[in-house]
Design a protein around this motif. Structure first.
Motif, short mmCIF file in Angstrom:
data_model
loop_
_atom_site.label_atom_id
_atom_site.label_comp_id
_atom_site.label_asym_id
_atom_site.label_seq_id
_atom_site.Cartn_x
_atom_site.Cartn_y
_atom_site.Cartn_z
N LYS A 278 0.86 -1.18 0.00
CA LYS A 278 0.00 0.00 0.00
C LYS A 278 0.89 1.23 0.00
O LYS A 278 2.01 1.20 0.53
N LYS A 279 0.39 2.31 -0.59
CA LYS A 279 1.18 3.54 -0.67
C LYS A 279 0.27 4.73 -0.45
O LYS A 279 -0.85 4.79 -0.95
N LYS A 280 0.81 5.69 0.32
CA LYS A 280 0.10 6.96 0.53
C LYS A 280 1.17 8.04 0.54
O LYS A 280 1.90 8.21 1.52
N GLY A 281 1.27 8.74 -0.58
CA GLY A 281 2.31 9.78 -0.70
C GLY A 281 3.69 9.17 -0.62
O GLY A 281 4.03 8.26 -1.38
N ARG A 282 4.48 9.64 0.34
CA ARG A 282 5.85 9.15 0.50
C ARG A 282 5.94 7.91 1.40
O ARG A 282 7.02 7.39 1.63
N ILE A 283 4.82 7.49 1.92
CA ILE A 283 4.80 6.36 2.86
C ILE A 283 4.22 5.13 2.16
O ILE A 283 3.20 5.25 1.47
N SER A 284 4.88 4.01 2.34
CA SER A 284 4.37 2.76 1.77
C SER A 284 4.58 1.64 2.76
O SER A 284 5.36 1.77 3.72
N ALA A 285 3.87 0.54 2.54
CA ALA A 285 3.97 -0.60 3.45
C ALA A 285 3.84 -1.88 2.65
O ALA A 285 3.16 -1.92 1.62
N THR A 286 4.52 -2.92 3.13
CA THR A 286 4.42 -4.24 2.53
C THR A 286 4.05 -5.25 3.60
O THR A 286 4.23 -5.00 4.80
N LEU A 287 3.54 -6.38 3.17
CA LEU A 287 3.06 -7.39 4.11
C LEU A 287 3.50 -8.77 3.66
O LEU A 287 3.32 -9.14 2.49
N ASN A 288 4.06 -9.54 4.60
CA ASN A 288 4.39 -10.94 4.37
C ASN A 288 3.73 -11.73 5.49
O ASN A 288 4.22 -11.76 6.63
N THR A 289 2.60 -12.36 5.17
CA THR A 289 1.87 -13.07 6.23
C THR A 289 2.46 -14.45 6.48
O THR A 289 2.22 -15.03 7.54
N LYS A 290 3.20 -14.97 5.53
CA LYS A 290 3.77 -16.32 5.71
C LYS A 290 4.89 -16.29 6.75
O LYS A 290 5.01 -17.21 7.57
N GLU A 291 5.69 -15.24 6.68
CA GLU A 291 6.80 -15.13 7.63
C GLU A 291 6.50 -14.19 8.78
O GLU A 291 7.29 -14.07 9.70
#
Lengths: 115, 116
Positions: A57-70
């Motif tokens: 996900k991204k909002k302006g200069r901030i983004s996030a990633t998700l790894n549910t397996k690990e």
């Protein structure tokens, strides 16, 4: 009790630097991962909610990633500005705890951006 | 539109007194949550409602704590016979939809409770 860990606990960066921090969580009954931005004396402000492995996900200069397996999520801030200074909280929704609506928060990463 | 509001913003009470904390969620939000937040820590879940039904109260620390949302809008968190360890920031949040944990929660400004 779920163990939602955030690292580092605090971080100082120079204006213009890019930075990232981590939220680790048990993945066995994952439901949703939330990120909030919290300035002292204000209310936590929702940034992202992610539910699917591989979500970005991204909002302006901030983004996030998700790894549910690990069991981890990264929050990235590109070109940090002094106004990004805040505590960044992640929170886990887990189907084995209450109703999955019962978010378990980490203690946060306190970011200070130096001008 | 107005955000989540809470009242009072600050409450100082003597040990043994009862307190009632009020939350007015965003209009149209189905779900309402109560959290307690210690200094420097993330919020800790207490309970939540869908409409007027209390769905999960597993986070309430003991039977001195109770919450209600009788008409599915405003909610009250009541602490009976307060103790000093109850001192904390009490936050309320609301979200749009009643099912699923994936929706953003919008937090109110909190009530700072101090028990002397």
């Amino acid at each position: 009790i779920l163990n939602v860990e955030q690292s580092p606990q605090s971080l100082h960066v120079q204006e213009g630097d890019s930075t990232n921090f981590t939220c680790s969580f048990p993945s066995s009954n994952f439901y949703a991962l939330h990120w909030y931005r919290w300035e002292t004396a204000k209310s936590p402000e929702a940034l992202f909610v992610m539910t699917l492995n591989g979500d970005e996900k991204k909002k302006g200069r901030i983004s996030a990633t998700l790894n549910t397996k690990e069991g981890y999520s990264y929050l990235y801030i590109k070109g940090s500005q002094p106004e990004d200074s805040a505590t960044y909280l992640c929170a886990l929704g887990d189907t084995a705890v209450g109703s999955a609506r019962q978010l378990t928060f980490g203690s946060g990463t306190q970011l200070t951006v130096l001008p | 539109g107005a955000g989540v509001s809470q009242s009072p913003r600050y409450k100082v009470t003597k040990r043994g007194q009862d307190v009632a904390l009020r939350c007015d969620p965003i209009s149209g939000h189905v779900s309402l949550y109560w959290y307690r937040q210690a200094l420097g820590q993330g919020p800790e879940f207490l309970t939540y409602f869908n409409y007027e039904a209390q769905q999960d109260k597993s986070g309430l620390p003991n039977d001195r704590f109770s919450a209600e949302r009788p008409e599915g809008s405003i909610s009250t968190l009541t602490i009976q016979r307060t103790e000093q360890r109850d001192s904390a920031m009490y936050r309320c949040a609301s979200s749009l939809v009643g099912t699923g944990g994936s929706y953003e929660q919008y937090f109110g400004p909190g009530t700072r409770l101090t028990v002397t």
